[in-house]
Design an enzyme around this catalytic site. Structure first.
Site, PDB file in Angstrom:
ATOM      1  N   ARG A 141      40.160  35.226  39.391  1.00  9.69           N
ATOM      2  CA  ARG A 141      38.993  36.087  39.261  1.00  9.69           C
ATOM      3  C   ARG A 141      38.323  35.830  37.914  1.00  9.69           C
ATOM      4  NH1 ARG A 141      43.262  39.513  41.051  1.00  9.69           N
ATOM      5  NH2 ARG A 141      42.958  40.359  43.158  1.00  9.69           N
ATOM      6  N   LYS A 166      44.365  41.990  38.407  1.00 17.42           N
ATOM      7  CA  LYS A 166      43.935  43.305  38.862  1.00 17.42           C
ATOM      8  C   LYS A 166      45.135  44.249  38.893  1.00 17.42           C
ATOM      9  CE  LYS A 166      40.562  44.899  42.249  1.00 17.42           C
ATOM     10  NZ  LYS A 166      39.827  44.518  43.476  1.00 17.42           N
ATOM     11  N   HIS A 234      32.739  34.174  42.432  1.00 15.98           N
ATOM     12  CA  HIS A 234      33.732  34.627  43.408  1.00 15.98           C
ATOM     13  C   HIS A 234      33.764  33.720  44.636  1.00 15.98           C
ATOM     14  CE1 HIS A 234      36.589  37.868  43.346  1.00 15.98           C
ATOM     15  NE2 HIS A 234      36.429  38.105  44.635  1.00 15.98           N
ATOM     16  N   ARG A 237      36.534  31.305  44.359  1.00 16.56           N
ATOM     17  CA  ARG A 237      37.834  31.898  44.713  1.00 16.56           C
ATOM     18  C   ARG A 237      37.997  31.930  46.233  1.00 16.56           C
ATOM     19  NH1 ARG A 237      41.862  35.772  43.126  1.00 16.56           N
ATOM     20  NH2 ARG A 237      41.990  37.593  44.494  1.00 16.56           N
ATOM     21  N   HIS A 260      46.741  39.388  45.679  1.00 20.32           N
ATOM     22  CA  HIS A 260      46.408  40.500  46.564  1.00 20.32           C
ATOM     23  C   HIS A 260      47.609  41.431  46.725  1.00 20.32           C
ATOM     24  CE1 HIS A 260      42.957  38.142  48.736  1.00 20.32           C
ATOM     25  NE2 HIS A 260      42.562  38.699  47.599  1.00 20.32           N
ATOM     26  N   TYR A 269      40.429  35.426  55.368  1.00 27.96           N
ATOM     27  CA  TYR A 269      40.185  33.982  55.291  1.00 27.96           C
ATOM     28  C   TYR A 269      40.543  33.261  56.587  1.00 27.96           C
ATOM     29  CZ  TYR A 269      39.609  35.075  50.391  1.00 27.96           C
ATOM     30  OH  TYR A 269      39.177  35.637  49.216  1.00 27.96           O
TER      31      TYR A 269
END
Length: 306
Positions: A141, A166, A234, A237, A260, A269
């Site tokens: 990110r 994150k 992004h 990514r 994640h 995806y």
């Protein structure tokens, strides 16, 4: 911009103290404070202790109907207000889920491999190419790359330690051998060598500003004629994850590489896999093609002219 009341200013200061004590990320603190400030400016005659859920509903209707704000904006407002009510005002706020708009399912923007090559070809400097390559080859990110330190590059293990993930989660992602060469070339060419962070700005030892990183990547897109692509940084990514899937990597490994929390987030995806999509055969083709040709279509080994 409206002048905030003393009560609103005091509330924002308390919000800052609480989030700092809770070790929240700087971007989260900035985002929450920004949304609370906007809300206070919308109701300049009300002190925070007078705010109610009805006021939040009115404000969110204004955002949607007048400003046309997105789902992510509404979600951030709901999260910010819920936090402020609970921790600053000490008031129950149990129905924030009702304030969330229904999420619109939109597939993320992904570049093809040819577009990635085009992007890299049109990078105007070693630093710009290093930024683009690192985003695409690692799946990091923006903030993760911004705060990446030189000591986080583990060349001997072909991996990168991500410390600013994150939710303050630490993880490892892959280090591309090709990207490592580019990073070494970038370092060699820099007149003022980075001291702490891999990409530093005007002040030695301080990370490059996130807006500067975004601008550099945008310029690469512009030079490559790809400005129509959404969410420039992004998208790299998203392209990393999609191309990894196409190359046969399992989705659970990709989940860990991306950082994640839930596998459901990564599963989006699957909709973007070109390898499986290209192997699909339409029932219309089955009607009019001999069986042997259908098998060839499914394996992608036939070039059909009719």
């Amino acid at each position: 911009m409206s002048v905030l009341s003393d009560e609103a200013v005091a509330g924002l200061l308390q919000l800052e103290r609480i989030m700092t004590a809770g070790n929240y990320a700087s971007r989260s603190k900035e985002a929450y404070a920004r949304e609370i400030r906007y809300f206070a400016e919308y109701f300049p005659d009300l002190a925070p202790k007078q705010w109610t859920e009805d006021h939040v509903v009115e404000y969110m209707n204004y955002l949607k109907k007048t400003l046309g704000s997105s789902y992510s904006k509404h979600k951030m407002v709901a999260q910010s207000m819920a936090f402020f009510f609970r921790h600053v005002l000490k008031t129950p706020f149990d129905s924030k889920s009702k304030l969330y708009p229904r999420r619109e399912f939109k597939l993320p923007c992904v570049l093809s491999q040819e577009e990635i090559k085009l992007l890299l070809k049109h990078a105007s400097s070693p630093k710009q190419r290093a930024l683009v390559e690192l985003f695409y080859s690692s799946g990091m990110r923006l903030e993760e790359l911004q705060y990446l330190k030189m000591t986080d590059i583990e060349a001997s293990n072909n991996r990168i330690r991500v410390n600013n993930g994150k939710g303050k989660k630490q993880r490892f992602t892959i280090l591309s051998k090709t990207c490592l060469k580019t990073l070494r070339e970038y370092y060699k060419m820099e007149e003022v060598k980075p001291k702490v962070y891999l990409f530093e700005g005007q002040t030695p030892g301080k990370p490059m500003n996130s807006r500067s990183i975004q601008h550099s990547v945008r310029m690469a897109y512009k030079n490559a004629g790809l400005m129509h692509k959404e969410r420039k940084v992004h998208a790299l990514r998203h392209s990393f994850a999609t191309h990894m899937l196409d190359n046969g990597m399992d989705i659970f490994t990709i989940k860990e590489l991306l950082g994640h929390s839930k596998i459901e987030t990564t599963m989006v995806y699957l909709h973007l896999q070109t390898s499986k999509r290209n192997a699909l055969v339409s029932p219309l083709d089955v009607l009019y093609k001999p069986k042997n040709e259908i098998e060839l279509i499914a394996t992608g080994s036939a070039v059909l002219n009719g």
